[in-house]
Write a protein that holds these residues in place. Structure first.
Motif, PDB file in Angstrom:
ATOM      1  N   PHE A 100     -17.481  14.560  37.146  1.00  0.00           N
ATOM      2  CA  PHE A 100     -18.453  13.824  38.224  1.00  0.00           C
ATOM      3  C   PHE A 100     -18.537  12.443  38.212  1.00  0.00           C
ATOM      4  CE2 PHE A 100     -20.426  15.301  34.167  1.00  0.00           C
ATOM      5  CZ  PHE A 100     -21.360  14.123  34.049  1.00  0.00           C
ATOM      6  N   ASP A 101     -19.094  11.844  39.245  1.00  0.00           N
ATOM      7  CA  ASP A 101     -18.989  10.219  39.283  1.00  0.00           C
ATOM      8  C   ASP A 101     -20.106   9.877  38.223  1.00  0.00           C
ATOM      9  OD1 ASP A 101     -17.052   9.999  40.944  1.00  0.00           O
ATOM     10  OD2 ASP A 101     -18.432  10.094  42.643  1.00  0.00           O
ATOM     11  N   PRO A 102     -20.066   8.779  37.554  1.00  0.00           N
ATOM     12  CA  PRO A 102     -20.845   8.263  36.490  1.00  0.00           C
ATOM     13  C   PRO A 102     -22.245   7.837  37.510  1.00  0.00           C
ATOM     14  CG  PRO A 102     -19.029   6.702  36.840  1.00  0.00           C
ATOM     15  CD  PRO A 102     -18.737   8.152  37.449  1.00  0.00           C
ATOM     16  N   ARG A 103     -23.481   7.964  37.023  1.00  0.00           N
ATOM     17  CA  ARG A 103     -24.601   7.317  37.829  1.00  0.00           C
ATOM     18  C   ARG A 103     -25.982   7.444  36.933  1.00  0.00           C
ATOM     19  NH1 ARG A 103     -26.868  10.002  43.371  1.00  0.00           N
ATOM     20  NH2 ARG A 103     -28.776   8.991  43.531  1.00  0.00           N
ATOM     21  N   SER A 104     -26.753   6.449  36.932  1.00  0.00           N
ATOM     22  CA  SER A 104     -27.887   6.334  36.238  1.00  0.00           C
ATOM     23  C   SER A 104     -29.177   7.197  36.826  1.00  0.00           C
ATOM     24  CB  SER A 104     -28.466   4.917  36.076  1.00  0.00           C
ATOM     25  OG  SER A 104     -29.525   4.817  35.254  1.00  0.00           O
ATOM     26  N   GLY A 105     -29.677   8.147  36.004  1.00  0.00           N
ATOM     27  CA  GLY A 105     -30.871   8.925  36.501  1.00  0.00           C
ATOM     28  C   GLY A 105     -30.245  10.161  36.674  1.00  0.00           C
ATOM     29  N   ASN A 106     -29.379  10.794  36.590  1.00  0.00           N
ATOM     30  CA  ASN A 106     -28.964  12.122  36.748  1.00  0.00           C
ATOM     31  C   ASN A 106     -29.262  12.825  35.723  1.00  0.00           C
ATOM     32  OD1 ASN A 106     -27.622  11.944  39.277  1.00  0.00           O
ATOM     33  ND2 ASN A 106     -25.569  11.761  38.330  1.00  0.00           N
ATOM     34  N   VAL A 107     -29.784  14.252  35.897  1.00  0.00           N
ATOM     35  CA  VAL A 107     -30.105  15.228  35.087  1.00  0.00           C
ATOM     36  C   VAL A 107     -29.171  16.451  35.304  1.00  0.00           C
ATOM     37  CG1 VAL A 107     -32.273  14.586  34.664  1.00  0.00           C
ATOM     38  CG2 VAL A 107     -32.011  16.149  36.670  1.00  0.00           C
ATOM     39  N   LEU A 108     -28.967  17.173  34.088  1.00  0.00           N
ATOM     40  CA  LEU A 108     -28.386  18.410  34.190  1.00  0.00           C
ATOM     41  C   LEU A 108     -29.332  19.589  34.020  1.00  0.00           C
ATOM     42  CD1 LEU A 108     -25.870  20.357  33.551  1.00  0.00           C
ATOM     43  CD2 LEU A 108     -25.971  19.644  31.394  1.00  0.00           C
ATOM     44  N   ILE A 109     -29.403  20.616  34.796  1.00  0.00           N
ATOM     45  CA  ILE A 109     -30.134  21.722  35.140  1.00  0.00           C
ATOM     46  C   ILE A 109     -29.474  22.975  35.179  1.00  0.00           C
ATOM     47  CG2 ILE A 109     -31.954  22.879  36.414  1.00  0.00           C
ATOM     48  CD1 ILE A 109     -32.860  19.893  37.395  1.00  0.00           C
ATOM     49  N   PHE A 110     -29.703  23.944  34.296  1.00  0.00           N
ATOM     50  CA  PHE A 110     -29.026  25.225  34.151  1.00  0.00           C
ATOM     51  C   PHE A 110     -29.815  26.190  35.094  1.00  0.00           C
ATOM     52  CE2 PHE A 110     -26.869  23.244  31.136  1.00  0.00           C
ATOM     53  CZ  PHE A 110     -25.456  24.111  31.035  1.00  0.00           C
TER      54      PHE A 110
END
Length: 210
Positions: free
Chosen positions: A65-75
């Motif tokens: 994925f593209d780097p980005r500030s403020g992303n979260v990982l959700i399952f």
């Protein structure tokens, strides 16, 4: 191969995600993914060095994925079952079981940190990487019950389990997420002992702005 046939083959491969992962936009500025994780998937093979020095097993699946500030990982859901003992023992879900006494104390390898857990083994873990190569000794090992599993560093193995109710902070420079297991002989010491693992998990998750 003629042009029409070649284009048809390309479309089929694209639909299958080239055998690595399936992804699509989720309409919130992020992406949804599906990965299958074999019980032999070794997260330490994402580090520096060859497969043998990092514990063998199979290369763990990953998404980019593209780097980005403020992303979260959700399952959203993780299904399936795995066993560390060739099917001779009961299977556990992604949260882990009690094989080998239920204690995980796996060391770091190849610049990928190990992980500990006081009463679970054979649970789903993840590692974020960027476009660089991991450098030993790697980040500090986390205990699976430490809140810092929700804010992992690059190359730091973190506990996922079934992922229920979690929002995991994605490092701003991350470009890849690797999913697999932290295994060792009796789940203690250097990574290894993957070859008798059986079973598979299927994880559905998203990476999106907080």
């Amino acid at each position: 191969m003629n042009i029409r046939l070649g284009f048809s083959v390309f479309l089929i491969l694209a639909a299958l995600g080239f055998g690595c992962n399936l992804k699509k936009s989720n309409g919130t500025g992020g992406q949804d993914f599906t990965l299958k994780i074999n019980a032999r998937a070794n997260v330490f093979r994402a580090g520096a060095g060859d497969a043998e020095s990092n514990g063998g097993g199979e290369a763990a699946p990953f998404i980019t994925f593209d780097p980005r500030s403020g992303n979260v990982l959700i399952f959203s859901i993780v299904n399936g079952g795995v066993s560390c003992c060739g099917g001779g023992e009961a299977f556990n879900d992604a949260d882990g079981g009690t094989f080998a006494g239920g204690v995980t104390d796996v060391e770091s390898a190849g610049g990928i940190s190990g992980i500990t857990h006081p009463d679970r083994t054979m649970f789903l873990v993840g590692v974020f990487t960027d476009n660089s190569t991991a450098k030993p000794p790697g980040p500090k090992r986390l205990d699976a019950n430490d809140p810092k599993n929700l804010t992992p560093e690059l190359f730091q193995t973190f506990f996922i389990g079934t992922g229920k109710g979690k929002q995991i902070q994605v490092p701003p420079a991350a470009t890849r997420l690797v999913l697999g297991f932290a295994d060792a002989y009796n789940f203690s010491g250097p990574p290894g002992a993957y070859d008798d693992n059986v079973g598979e998990l299927t994880a559905n998750f998203s990476i999106k702005p907080r």
